[in-house]
Design a protein around this motif. Sequence first.
Motif, mmCIF file in Angstrom:
data_model
loop_
_atom_site.group_PDB
_atom_site.id
_atom_site.type_symbol
_atom_site.label_atom_id
_atom_site.label_comp_id
_atom_site.label_asym_id
_atom_site.label_seq_id
_atom_site.Cartn_x
_atom_site.Cartn_y
_atom_site.Cartn_z
ATOM 1 N N UNK A 27 0.838 -1.195 0.000
ATOM 2 C CA UNK A 27 0.000 0.000 0.000
ATOM 3 C C UNK A 27 0.873 1.245 0.000
ATOM 4 N N UNK A 28 0.505 2.286 -0.763
ATOM 5 C CA UNK A 28 1.323 3.505 -0.794
ATOM 6 C C UNK A 28 1.236 4.262 0.536
ATOM 7 N N UNK A 29 2.347 4.898 0.895
ATOM 8 C CA UNK A 29 2.363 5.723 2.096
ATOM 9 C C UNK A 29 1.748 7.081 1.778
ATOM 10 N N UNK A 30 0.935 7.605 2.668
ATOM 11 C CA UNK A 30 0.307 8.904 2.467
ATOM 12 C C UNK A 30 0.585 9.787 3.665
ATOM 13 N N UNK A 31 0.603 11.089 3.428
ATOM 14 C CA UNK A 31 0.815 12.046 4.509
ATOM 15 C C UNK A 31 -0.422 12.114 5.387
ATOM 16 N N UNK A 32 -0.215 12.537 6.607
ATOM 17 C CA UNK A 32 -1.319 12.648 7.557
ATOM 18 C C UNK A 32 -1.930 14.036 7.485
ATOM 19 N N UNK A 33 -2.981 14.202 6.745
ATOM 20 C CA UNK A 33 -3.755 15.449 6.708
ATOM 21 C C UNK A 33 -2.918 16.709 6.673
ATOM 22 N N UNK A 34 -3.213 17.638 7.564
ATOM 23 C CA UNK A 34 -2.528 18.914 7.654
ATOM 24 C C UNK A 34 -1.102 18.717 8.175
ATOM 25 N N UNK A 35 -0.126 19.415 7.582
ATOM 26 C CA UNK A 35 1.229 19.319 8.117
ATOM 27 C C UNK A 35 1.301 20.005 9.484
ATOM 28 N N UNK A 36 2.089 19.464 10.365
ATOM 29 C CA UNK A 36 2.206 20.008 11.708
ATOM 30 C C UNK A 36 3.207 21.149 11.770
#
Length: 129
Positions: A27-36
């Motif tokens: 499965x491809x890795x995806x970023x978590x929503x809004x950057x911190x």
Amino acid sequence: MKRETLLTALTVTNFGLLAGLALGRALPATAQGEPGMLRGSGLEIVDSEGRLRATITIQPPAEGATETTLLRLIQPDGQPAVKIGASLTGAGLSFVGGDDQSYVILDADGAETRLRMVEPGGRERFLTP
């Protein structure tokens, strides 16, 4: 009978772990929503060989001077090539040539501004308004 049940349970558990690892890689890795927001008292960036290449630091107040925020961009040999600084009383910008004998400094200190240019051999020029 207990031994066969235990071995079957262990086999099923191992198969489940193996399937989980395989799915995690498929499965491809995806970023978590809004950057911190990255927060800290300084930042250092190094290249692939571990050499320091850029810093952002806050210099504590020195005698007769205020606290200063400083950005440095550093050449591979460790020589800062670009510096940008800002304090309560002023700001400055400097560029250093690869030979370390030529540089430009643009400075705004209070109500005064100036530009200093230095070339190899000691040739120097100041510009003020």
